[in-house]
Design a protein around this motif. Structure first.
Motif, PDB file in Angstrom:
ATOM      1  N   THR A  72       0.914  -1.030   0.136  1.00 34.01           N
ATOM      2  CA  THR A  72       0.034  -0.097  -0.082  1.00 34.01           C
ATOM      3  C   THR A  72       0.869   1.148   0.433  1.00 34.01           C
ATOM      4  OG1 THR A  72      -2.244  -1.636   1.286  1.00 34.01           O
ATOM      5  CG2 THR A  72      -2.179   1.112   1.639  1.00 34.01           C
ATOM      6  N   VAL A  73       0.588   2.472  -0.860  1.00 32.68           N
ATOM      7  CA  VAL A  73       0.924   3.713  -0.672  1.00 32.68           C
ATOM      8  C   VAL A  73       0.197   4.579  -0.415  1.00 32.68           C
ATOM      9  CG1 VAL A  73       0.807   3.920  -3.159  1.00 32.68           C
ATOM     10  CG2 VAL A  73       2.828   4.904  -2.523  1.00 32.68           C
ATOM     11  N   TRP A  74       0.320   5.578   0.216  1.00 29.40           N
ATOM     12  CA  TRP A  74      -0.479   6.505   0.756  1.00 29.40           C
ATOM     13  C   TRP A  74       0.054   7.933   0.537  1.00 29.40           C
ATOM     14  CZ3 TRP A  74       1.450   2.946   4.337  1.00 29.40           C
ATOM     15  CH2 TRP A  74       0.650   2.325   5.187  1.00 29.40           C
ATOM     16  N   LEU A  75      -1.333   9.087   0.427  1.00 30.96           N
ATOM     17  CA  LEU A  75      -1.014   9.819  -0.148  1.00 30.96           C
ATOM     18  C   LEU A  75      -1.706  11.154   1.124  1.00 30.96           C
ATOM     19  CD1 LEU A  75       0.250  12.036  -1.751  1.00 30.96           C
ATOM     20  CD2 LEU A  75      -1.099  12.454  -3.042  1.00 30.96           C
ATOM     21  N   GLN A  76      -0.720  11.525   2.744  1.00 32.06           N
ATOM     22  CA  GLN A  76      -1.653  12.751   2.960  1.00 32.06           C
ATOM     23  C   GLN A  76      -1.493  14.072   2.647  1.00 32.06           C
ATOM     24  OE1 GLN A  76      -2.692  11.358   6.438  1.00 32.06           O
ATOM     25  NE2 GLN A  76      -3.999  14.301   6.261  1.00 32.06           N
ATOM     26  N   MET A  77      -2.639  14.288   2.872  1.00 25.54           N
ATOM     27  CA  MET A  77      -3.108  15.711   1.503  1.00 25.54           C
ATOM     28  C   MET A  77      -3.527  16.610   3.213  1.00 25.54           C
ATOM     29  SD  MET A  77      -4.361  14.601  -1.422  1.00 25.54           S
ATOM     30  CE  MET A  77      -6.306  14.044  -1.165  1.00 25.54           C
ATOM     31  N   ASP A  78      -2.312  17.212   4.127  1.00 29.52           N
ATOM     32  CA  ASP A  78      -3.095  18.589   4.472  1.00 29.52           C
ATOM     33  C   ASP A  78      -3.739  19.906   3.791  1.00 29.52           C
ATOM     34  OD1 ASP A  78      -0.478  17.457   6.485  1.00 29.52           O
ATOM     35  OD2 ASP A  78      -2.931  16.338   6.115  1.00 29.52           O
ATOM     36  N   SER A  79      -3.882  20.949   4.550  1.00 23.00           N
ATOM     37  CA  SER A  79      -3.696  22.804   3.855  1.00 23.00           C
ATOM     38  C   SER A  79      -4.243  22.487   2.850  1.00 23.00           C
ATOM     39  CB  SER A  79      -2.796  23.075   3.979  1.00 23.00           C
ATOM     40  OG  SER A  79      -1.963  23.155   4.833  1.00 23.00           O
ATOM     41  N   LEU A  80      -5.407  21.790   2.124  1.00 27.33           N
ATOM     42  CA  LEU A  80      -5.977  21.817   1.078  1.00 27.33           C
ATOM     43  C   LEU A  80      -6.769  23.072   0.242  1.00 27.33           C
ATOM     44  CD1 LEU A  80      -7.098  18.140   1.196  1.00 27.33           C
ATOM     45  CD2 LEU A  80      -5.829  19.111  -1.127  1.00 27.33           C
ATOM     46  N   LYS A  81      -6.291  22.997  -0.466  1.00 26.00           N
ATOM     47  CA  LYS A  81      -6.893  24.298  -1.787  1.00 26.00           C
ATOM     48  C   LYS A  81      -7.675  24.118  -2.887  1.00 26.00           C
ATOM     49  CE  LYS A  81      -2.056  26.167  -0.865  1.00 26.00           C
ATOM     50  NZ  LYS A  81      -1.302  26.544  -1.564  1.00 26.00           N
ATOM     51  N   PRO A  82      -8.723  24.836  -2.482  1.00 27.41           N
ATOM     52  CA  PRO A  82      -9.572  24.602  -4.085  1.00 27.41           C
ATOM     53  C   PRO A  82      -9.150  24.351  -5.225  1.00 27.41           C
ATOM     54  CG  PRO A  82     -10.253  26.524  -2.947  1.00 27.41           C
ATOM     55  CD  PRO A  82      -8.948  26.396  -2.038  1.00 27.41           C
ATOM     56  N   GLU A  83      -7.714  24.720  -5.149  1.00 29.13           N
ATOM     57  CA  GLU A  83      -6.862  24.452  -6.597  1.00 29.13           C
ATOM     58  C   GLU A  83      -6.171  22.510  -6.742  1.00 29.13           C
ATOM     59  OE1 GLU A  83      -6.460  26.856  -5.055  1.00 29.13           O
ATOM     60  OE2 GLU A  83      -4.827  27.703  -4.506  1.00 29.13           O
ATOM     61  N   ASP A  84      -6.231  22.030  -5.667  1.00 31.39           N
ATOM     62  CA  ASP A  84      -5.663  20.289  -5.238  1.00 31.39           C
ATOM     63  C   ASP A  84      -7.060  19.916  -6.282  1.00 31.39           C
ATOM     64  OD1 ASP A  84      -4.568  21.572  -2.143  1.00 31.39           O
ATOM     65  OD2 ASP A  84      -3.595  20.779  -3.888  1.00 31.39           O
ATOM     66  N   THR A  85      -8.336  20.571  -6.055  1.00 36.01           N
ATOM     67  CA  THR A  85      -9.214  19.765  -6.215  1.00 36.01           C
ATOM     68  C   THR A  85      -8.815  18.741  -8.212  1.00 36.01           C
ATOM     69  OG1 THR A  85     -11.025  21.185  -5.845  1.00 36.01           O
ATOM     70  CG2 THR A  85     -11.625  19.807  -7.806  1.00 36.01           C
ATOM     71  N   ALA A  86      -9.115  17.651  -7.678  1.00 36.64           N
ATOM     72  CA  ALA A  86      -8.728  16.482  -9.220  1.00 36.64           C
ATOM     73  C   ALA A  86      -9.338  15.800  -8.304  1.00 36.64           C
ATOM     74  CB  ALA A  86      -7.348  16.628  -9.751  1.00 36.64           C
ATOM     75  N   VAL A  87      -8.680  14.972 -10.048  1.00 32.71           N
ATOM     76  CA  VAL A  87      -9.196  13.448  -9.996  1.00 32.71           C
ATOM     77  C   VAL A  87      -7.839  12.533  -9.615  1.00 32.71           C
ATOM     78  CG1 VAL A  87      -9.596  10.926 -11.266  1.00 32.71           C
ATOM     79  CG2 VAL A  87     -11.172  13.173 -11.308  1.00 32.71           C
ATOM     80  N   TYR A  88      -7.291  11.654  -8.621  1.00 30.70           N
ATOM     81  CA  TYR A  88      -6.075  11.527  -8.271  1.00 30.70           C
ATOM     82  C   TYR A  88      -6.271   9.923  -8.460  1.00 30.70           C
ATOM     83  CZ  TYR A  88      -4.317  16.039  -5.825  1.00 30.70           C
ATOM     84  OH  TYR A  88      -5.025  16.888  -5.660  1.00 30.70           O
ATOM     85  N   TYR A  89      -4.472   9.833  -9.029  1.00 28.00           N
ATOM     86  CA  TYR A  89      -4.111   8.022  -9.796  1.00 28.00           C
ATOM     87  C   TYR A  89      -3.059   7.766  -8.837  1.00 28.00           C
ATOM     88  CZ  TYR A  89      -7.524   9.368 -13.120  1.00 28.00           C
ATOM     89  OH  TYR A  89      -7.980   9.359 -14.278  1.00 28.00           O
ATOM     90  N   CYS A  90      -3.299   6.639  -8.659  1.00 29.49           N
ATOM     91  CA  CYS A  90      -2.016   5.827  -7.918  1.00 29.49           C
ATOM     92  C   CYS A  90      -1.038   5.474  -9.758  1.00 29.49           C
ATOM     93  CB  CYS A  90      -2.656   4.975  -7.080  1.00 29.49           C
ATOM     94  SG  CYS A  90      -0.995   3.501  -6.674  1.00 29.49           S
ATOM     95  N   ALA A  91       0.030   5.360  -9.176  1.00 26.66           N
ATOM     96  CA  ALA A  91       1.025   4.439 -10.381  1.00 26.66           C
ATOM     97  C   ALA A  91       1.880   3.577 -10.177  1.00 26.66           C
ATOM     98  CB  ALA A  91       1.164   6.022 -11.388  1.00 26.66           C
ATOM     99  N   ALA A  92       2.566   2.611 -10.669  1.00 27.51           N
ATOM    100  CA  ALA A  92       3.393   2.098 -10.494  1.00 27.51           C
ATOM    101  C   ALA A  92       4.358   2.376 -11.891  1.00 27.51           C
ATOM    102  CB  ALA A  92       3.246   0.665 -10.953  1.00 27.51           C
ATOM    103  N   ARG A  93       5.957   2.236 -10.903  1.00 30.53           N
ATOM    104  CA  ARG A  93       6.941   3.003 -11.772  1.00 30.53           C
ATOM    105  C   ARG A  93       7.088   1.753 -12.958  1.00 30.53           C
ATOM    106  NH1 ARG A  93      10.626   5.395 -14.874  1.00 30.53           N
ATOM    107  NH2 ARG A  93      12.648   5.574 -14.049  1.00 30.53           N
ATOM    108  N   ASN A  94       7.537   2.047 -14.286  1.00 25.21           N
ATOM    109  CA  ASN A  94       7.884   0.673 -14.853  1.00 25.21           C
ATOM    110  C   ASN A  94       8.779   0.477 -15.256  1.00 25.21           C
ATOM    111  OD1 ASN A  94       9.077   2.970 -16.024  1.00 25.21           O
ATOM    112  ND2 ASN A  94       8.461   3.098 -18.264  1.00 25.21           N
TER     113      ASN A  94
END
Length: 126
Positions: free
Chosen positions: A78-100
């Motif tokens: 598992t990999v996590w992304l802790q996001m604090d102090s969020l801003k409206p410009e952080d609005t997006a679809v977030y994707y997880c990806a594995a190196r090739n």
């Protein structure tokens, strides 16, 4: 078959926090760098953060440095992304990806990642 499944997205007010998770299966998770990318409305997919296969090195986009933290647990695939102090410009679809490729250098371009999750929506209201 590689599978990456994100979770943890949602609606949050500006200044709030969210923690995204990405559960990996179908490959040797512990040997691949992992990354998070995002794609906002009408925008191209952009790099957010990446963590080395060992968890010992990380790299962030300037726009999230100091607010977001990427981490991983190779015993839980598992990999996590802790996001604090969020801003409206952080609005997006977030994707997880594995190196090739295994044991690769840290990378920040989508072309350097071979497997992707389906994405999770993050909406930050002002």
């Amino acid at each position: 078959q590689v599978q990456l499944v994100e979770s943890g997205g949602g609606l949050v007010q500006a200044g709030g926090s969210l923690r995204l998770s990405c559960a990996a299966s179908g490959y040797t998770f512990s040997t691949y760098n992992m990354g998070w990318f995002r794609q906002g409305p009408g925008k191209e997919r952009e790099f957010v953060a990446t963590v080395a296969w060992s968890g010992g090195r990380t790299y962030y986009a300037d726009s999230v440095k100091g607010r977001f933290r990427i981490s991983r647990d190779n015993t839980k695939n598992t990999v996590w992304l802790q996001m604090d102090s969020l801003k409206p410009e952080d609005t997006a679809v977030y994707y997880c990806a594995a190196r090739n490729r295994p044991f690769g250098t840290l990378a920040a371009e989508p072309v350097d990642f071979g497997s992707w999750g389906q994405g999770t929506q993050v909406t930050v209201s002002s």
